[in-house]
Design a protein around this motif. Structure first.
Motif, short mmCIF file in Angstrom:
data_model
loop_
_atom_site.label_atom_id
_atom_site.label_comp_id
_atom_site.label_asym_id
_atom_site.label_seq_id
_atom_site.Cartn_x
_atom_site.Cartn_y
_atom_site.Cartn_z
N SER A 16 36.56 61.86 63.01
CA SER A 16 36.07 63.30 62.45
C SER A 16 35.81 63.18 61.31
O SER A 16 35.54 62.27 60.52
CB SER A 16 37.44 64.03 62.60
N PRO A 17 34.97 64.35 60.77
CA PRO A 17 34.53 64.26 59.42
C PRO A 17 35.26 64.10 58.47
O PRO A 17 34.80 63.27 57.45
CB PRO A 17 33.90 65.76 59.39
N ARG A 18 36.68 64.44 58.25
CA ARG A 18 37.43 64.23 57.44
C ARG A 18 37.88 62.68 57.44
O ARG A 18 38.28 62.27 56.35
CB ARG A 18 38.61 65.09 57.69
N GLU A 19 37.91 62.06 58.58
CA GLU A 19 38.33 60.66 58.91
C GLU A 19 37.13 59.85 58.27
O GLU A 19 37.54 58.70 57.54
CB GLU A 19 38.72 60.08 60.21
N MET A 20 36.02 60.32 58.50
CA MET A 20 34.87 59.62 57.86
C MET A 20 35.00 59.61 56.41
O MET A 20 34.33 58.83 55.64
CB MET A 20 33.61 60.20 58.41
N GLU A 21 35.48 60.91 55.98
CA GLU A 21 35.39 60.93 54.43
C GLU A 21 36.39 59.73 53.97
O GLU A 21 36.04 58.93 52.50
CB GLU A 21 35.87 62.39 53.87
N LYS A 22 37.37 59.78 54.53
CA LYS A 22 38.58 58.70 54.10
C LYS A 22 37.92 57.21 54.43
O LYS A 22 38.12 56.40 53.58
CB LYS A 22 39.66 59.04 54.81
N ARG A 23 37.34 57.13 55.61
CA ARG A 23 36.88 55.77 55.55
C ARG A 23 35.85 55.19 54.73
O ARG A 23 35.76 54.21 54.28
CB ARG A 23 36.27 55.71 57.18
N ASN A 24 35.07 56.27 54.30
CA ASN A 24 33.78 55.87 53.36
C ASN A 24 34.38 55.59 52.08
O ASN A 24 33.96 54.99 51.19
CB ASN A 24 32.85 57.04 53.14
N TYR A 25 35.38 56.44 51.55
CA TYR A 25 36.19 55.97 50.61
C TYR A 25 36.73 54.70 50.49
O TYR A 25 36.46 54.11 49.18
CB TYR A 25 37.49 57.18 50.42
N ILE A 26 37.20 54.19 51.54
CA ILE A 26 37.41 52.68 51.42
C ILE A 26 36.10 51.97 51.32
O ILE A 26 36.24 50.96 50.42
CB ILE A 26 38.23 52.49 52.61
N SER A 367 38.62 63.94 51.28
CA SER A 367 38.52 65.00 52.44
C SER A 367 37.67 65.95 51.99
O SER A 367 37.80 66.92 53.04
CB SER A 367 39.89 65.03 52.88
N VAL A 368 37.20 66.28 50.92
CA VAL A 368 36.38 67.24 50.61
C VAL A 368 34.85 66.74 50.66
O VAL A 368 34.33 66.07 49.80
CB VAL A 368 36.66 67.97 49.30
N SER A 369 34.00 67.54 51.47
CA SER A 369 32.59 67.17 51.46
C SER A 369 31.86 68.30 50.69
O SER A 369 30.92 68.10 50.00
CB SER A 369 32.01 67.06 53.02
N THR A 370 32.06 69.44 50.97
CA THR A 370 31.37 70.64 50.51
C THR A 370 32.35 71.18 49.24
O THR A 370 33.67 71.52 49.28
CB THR A 370 31.31 71.75 51.48
N GLN A 371 31.71 71.44 48.23
CA GLN A 371 32.35 71.83 46.90
C GLN A 371 32.31 73.55 46.93
O GLN A 371 33.46 73.94 46.50
CB GLN A 371 31.65 71.47 45.66
N VAL A 372 31.51 74.09 47.45
CA VAL A 372 31.28 75.74 47.30
C VAL A 372 30.66 76.14 48.50
O VAL A 372 29.59 75.69 49.04
CB VAL A 372 30.83 76.17 45.90
N LEU A 373 31.13 77.14 49.02
CA LEU A 373 30.62 77.99 50.14
C LEU A 373 30.17 79.39 49.63
O LEU A 373 30.81 80.14 49.16
CB LEU A 373 31.60 78.32 51.37
N ILE A 374 28.66 79.74 49.68
CA ILE A 374 28.28 80.80 49.45
C ILE A 374 28.58 81.90 50.64
O ILE A 374 27.69 81.76 51.85
CB ILE A 374 26.66 80.91 49.06
N VAL A 375 28.97 82.92 50.62
CA VAL A 375 29.13 84.07 51.42
C VAL A 375 28.00 84.80 51.83
O VAL A 375 26.96 85.09 50.95
CB VAL A 375 30.37 85.16 50.93
N ASN A 376 27.62 85.09 53.08
CA ASN A 376 26.43 85.67 53.58
C ASN A 376 26.66 86.88 53.68
O ASN A 376 27.60 87.47 54.72
CB ASN A 376 26.02 84.97 54.96
N PHE A 377 25.99 87.88 52.77
CA PHE A 377 26.24 89.31 53.02
C PHE A 377 25.22 90.02 53.60
O PHE A 377 25.13 91.28 53.65
CB PHE A 377 26.46 90.03 51.50
N GLY A 378 24.12 89.35 54.29
CA GLY A 378 23.21 89.93 54.91
C GLY A 378 21.63 89.71 54.38
O GLY A 378 21.66 89.03 53.20
N ASP A 379 20.56 90.02 54.92
CA ASP A 379 19.27 89.40 54.95
C ASP A 379 18.80 89.90 53.53
O ASP A 379 18.11 89.37 53.00
CB ASP A 379 18.50 90.12 56.01
#
Length: 459
Positions: A16-26, A367-379
């Protein structure tokens, strides 16, 4: 067409993405240590010519090589008699010319021979790639797994062996392991023992058997040696040797007495003593006394080792070896390049992963790939939100913009599921004021920040 229930081949895994983060840490931790010691990275193909691999791992190792069927009509070149006999070993040369690599060392030796006019000796390389073995899957043992190898060819100095002890110590300490043992032995010592027992021609049989002492016990080793041609008298000589106890110095002293008539055995003892002297000169006497252990039963089971051999085990988790290797003076000679000595070690990445997981040693950031998520409030917010997203990424900050203007609860749930630590609200009010609402997902607190403050904080 009937629906087929999806399944994995035994001994393989999805990550999974989380597992890959840990494997890449190694992997990234190990790569940093390897580069620190002067090693450069190479890669080799996933499969090799079968002839390249066969005969390098001993009888038992050869059985575990995954063969690849020839393309097309792979039975076209076979004889009817072979098919009638149903003798698979005789049939293999006719139906299979390629095989998945069993380890990274033999392909590396092939690489050195083919590129000998391009590399500078001594050549120090590291390699992190998957290997395949047709073994019985069990905890900590897979049919497809990654190896992380570090090798140097073109240098006979035992200083290399001493440095590999330091590589192990630094790498495992960097990964958070506190209690591990680097076992060392020498194939020449094992050859000397075979001479003293009176069965030098059975050196391979002896090493294969005693290497299993931890798994099958003394009685199991006794039975296997008897099956391989040793007598009760031989075993009476061998038993006190393989059960030698005491400190490293005491073991070496006892071995000198036992192997006094074996020149090859004494040479092996001297090589181990020289490695220990180098470690003391490095100023790591404490490491030598607390981490390094001379283990007479260590054999590694591979035919190509000729000098010092290593194996690493963690004492914090019930697990097999998490690293191993040794010197292979004549490996490239099998490919026509004589007198080029080599020595290397390997890290068992998959077992290391299981150990770190059980001990909860992975850092939260792995286990963290994205630091921040910008909320989508519309076009209508896109002309402001999208340039902001670009500026964040341009500043080296991992950022996402939720792709549709879904309900806020859903977008927050997405951030929570992905363990994104911060959510940024860029709505009409924030755009008008020029100050965004930054929410800390762990604490639930929220504060106002400008673009400059946001970038500085997240950086």
């Amino acid at each position: 067409m009937a629906n087929i229930k999806p399944s994995l081949a035994k001994g393989t895994r999805d990550f999974s993405p989380r597992e890959m983060e840990k494997r890449n840490y190694i992997f990234n931790t190990l790569k940093a240590v390897f580069r620190k010691f002067g090693y450069s990275e190479i890669q080799t193909p996933s499969f090799e010519n079968l002839a390249t691999l066969t005969g390098k791992y001993g009888e038992e190792g050869d059985k575990l090589i995954f063969k690849i069927l020839n393309s097309g009509d792979y039975l076209a070149k076979t004889h009817d008699q072979l098919l009638t006999e149903r003798a698979s070993q005789k049939l293999i040369p006719y139906i299979s010319e390629k095989a998945l690599r069993y380890d990274l060392t033999v392909p590396f030796a092939r690489y050195v021979v083919m590129h000998q006019n391009e590399i500078t000796l001594p050549f120090k390389r590291f390699q992190i790639q998957p290997v395949w073995r047709a073994d019985r899957p069990q905890r900590g043992r897979y049919r497809e797994f990654y190896q992380c190898d570090v090798d140097v060819v073109g240098s006979s100095s035992l200083l290399n062996e001493a440095e590999f002890v330091l590589v192990y110590q630094e790498a495992f300490t960097a990964l958070g392991l506190k209690d591990f043992t680097v076992k060392i032995n020498n194939r020449k010592i094992l050859s000397g023992i075979a001479e003293v027992v009176g069965k030098p021609e059975l050196i391979v049989d002896m090493t294969v058997a005693i290497d299993k002492l931890d798994k099958i016990g003394l009685e199991g080793v006794h039975k296997e040696l008897m099956d391989r041609g040793f007598t009760e008298e031989d075993l009476n000589v061998l038993k006190p040797i393989i059960l030698l106890g005491g400190s490293n110095v005491e073991k070496l002293g006892a071995l000198k007495d036992v192997l006094g008539d074996s020149s090859v055995g004494l040479q092996g003892i001297e090589e181990v003593e020289q490695v220990f002297r180098y470690l003391r000169q490095f100023g790591t006497a404490d490491l030598l006394d607390s981490v390094v252990e001379l283990d007479i039963t260590l054999a590694r089971g591979l035919n190509y080792y000729t000098g010092c051999i290593f194996e690493v085990k963690t004492n914090e988790v019930a697990m097999g070896s998490i690293g191993g290797g040794g010197r292979y003076d004549d490996l490239t000679g099998m490919f026509g390049l004589k007198d080029l000595t080599g020595v290397g070690i390997s890290f068992g990445a998959d077992r290391i992963y299981d150990v770190l997981e059980e001990l909860n040693l992975f850092p939260e950031s792995s286990s963290v790939s994205t630091q921040v998520l910008i909320v989508n409030f519309g076009d209508e917010t896109y002309p402001h939100a999208l340039p902001l997203l670009y500026q964040l990424r341009d500043a080296g900050i991992s950022a996402e913009f939720y792709p549709v203007a879904a309900k806020l609860k859903k977008q927050m749930g997405y951030a929570d599921d992905k363990q994104i630590p911060y959510v940024l609200l860029v709505g009409e009010e924030e755009i008008a004021s020029g100050r965004y609402s930054l929410k800390d997902m762990a604490s639930g607190t929220q504060r106002k920040v400008s673009q400059e403050e946001l970038i500085t904080f997240l950086s």
